[in-house]
Write a protein that holds these residues in place. Structure first.
Motif: not given
Ligand code: UDP
Ligand code: MG
Length: 325
Positions: A164-173, A196-197, A199-206
């Protein structure tokens, strides 16, 4: 008797203002809370959406709970969930998601490092049909050099060994729509987790929005390097099976080395190398590798065991202004 649909009432529900749920996790934030509330309320009152402000008290041992109770009694839009003890920031965010009722949910910190000024942008993004909005830090003023370096190292590693892909610098925000909040509520109840992981990997329009992390208004950070290290290890174990495969690679590698030595010995027709040191070093190296691999397997078993025990993610001791659940 079948009731006929009242077209007018349907219209009225369509016209109803949408609601934004703001989830704020609080752990020993007595000094920051007043300012946090005033600042958030100031921005929330200007929004085109209605709001509910959900404070999750994560077992604070200072006066945070009293401050929150006072806020809840003066403002019905302030909702309070108070845990029986400290369950951690992620558990607090999960509880906030569970209790939220809004059309969009935003998770924020209580120290104003996540600027409430971003809320209008978040609403706009939600209105444009985005369902997952990751807030990406452009600069973290209060994190030290070590925290910044270890954080980028961690993202580099996890993106290499996990699918899965993690957005660097993504926060708990981050903000999610109601449907994503329901997915997170229903399907991501792991005990060892990285919200956070998910949230970034459930899909949907992001979409991603940028923000500049401010300086903590008061109090001090609850995350030290040890906590962050444990958190990072757990995340790697949860999102990647690669460490389990290290055993296979190590096996192949030492097998190949053994073969090479065998062939070399046969061709040069020399006896076995007589060095005592060589043998000791080899034995130490092999055992170290074996123990390391057993340790890694142990870590996975520990996670399996935790999941199997299925203990609650959090326990609520008291609530205020909450009607359901
Ligand atoms: N927090 C929490 N439970 C914890 C630790 C922290 O609810 O066990 C909350 C804390 O009150 C704050 C947010 O999580 O609102 C982020 O924590 P902190 O500011 O200490 O982390 P940092 O911004 O330094 O990464
Ligand atoms: Mg902070």
């Amino acid at each position: 008797m079948i009731k006929e649909k009242d077209p007018l009432s349907e219209d009225r529900t369509n016209l109803k203002k949408k609601t934004l749920s703001v989830v704020v996790s609080v752990y020993n934030e007595e000094q920051a809370l007043k300012e946090c509330y005033t600042e958030m309320k100031r921005v929330l009152d200007t929004l085109s959406w209605d709001h509910e402000l959900i404070f999750v008290n994560d077992g604070s041992s200072d006066g945070s709970l009293e401050v929150l109770k006072a806020l809840a009694s003066e403002n019905p839009k302030v909702k309070l969930i108070s845990f029986s003890r400290n369950f951690g920031h992620e558990a607090a965010m999960i509880a906030g998601l569970d209790y939220s009722t809004g059309d969009g949910v935003v998770c924020m910190d209580a120290d104003l490092q996540h600027p409430p000024e971003c809320l209008p942008q978040i609403i706009q993004a939600l209105e444009e049909g985005n369902e997952v909005i990751s807030m990406v830090r452009t600069r973290n003023q209060s994190a030290g050099l070590i925290k910044n370096i270890t954080s980028s190292g961690f993202y580099w590693l996890i993106n290499r060994i996990s699918d899965v892909h993690f957005e660097p610098n993504a926060s708990d925000f981050f903000a999610v729509s109601r449907s994503v909040a329901e997915v997170l509520k229903g399907n991501y109840r792991e005990k060892v987790r990285f919200l956070r992981g998910y949230v970034q990997n459930v899909g949907f329009q992001k979409t991603t929005l940028e923000y500049e992390a401010g300086v903590r208004v008061a109090g001090e950070s609850k995350y030290n390097l040890k906590k962050l290290f444990i958190f990072s290890v757990n995340t790697i174990l949860c999102f990647s099976n690669m460490p389990l495969k290290l055993g296979i690679y190590a096996g192949i590698l030492s097998g190949a080395a053994g073969m090479a030595v065998l062939i070399y010995t046969l061709f040069t027709r020399q006896g076995a190398p007589s060095g005592y040191a060589t043998i000791v070093v080899l034995i130490c190296f092999m055992f170290a590798m074996m123990f390391l691999l057993i340790g890694i397997i142990g870590e996975y078993i520990a996670i399996l065991f935790t999941e199997l025990k299925d203990r609650p993610v959090y326990i609520v001791r008291e609530t205020a202004n909450i009607e359901h659940n």
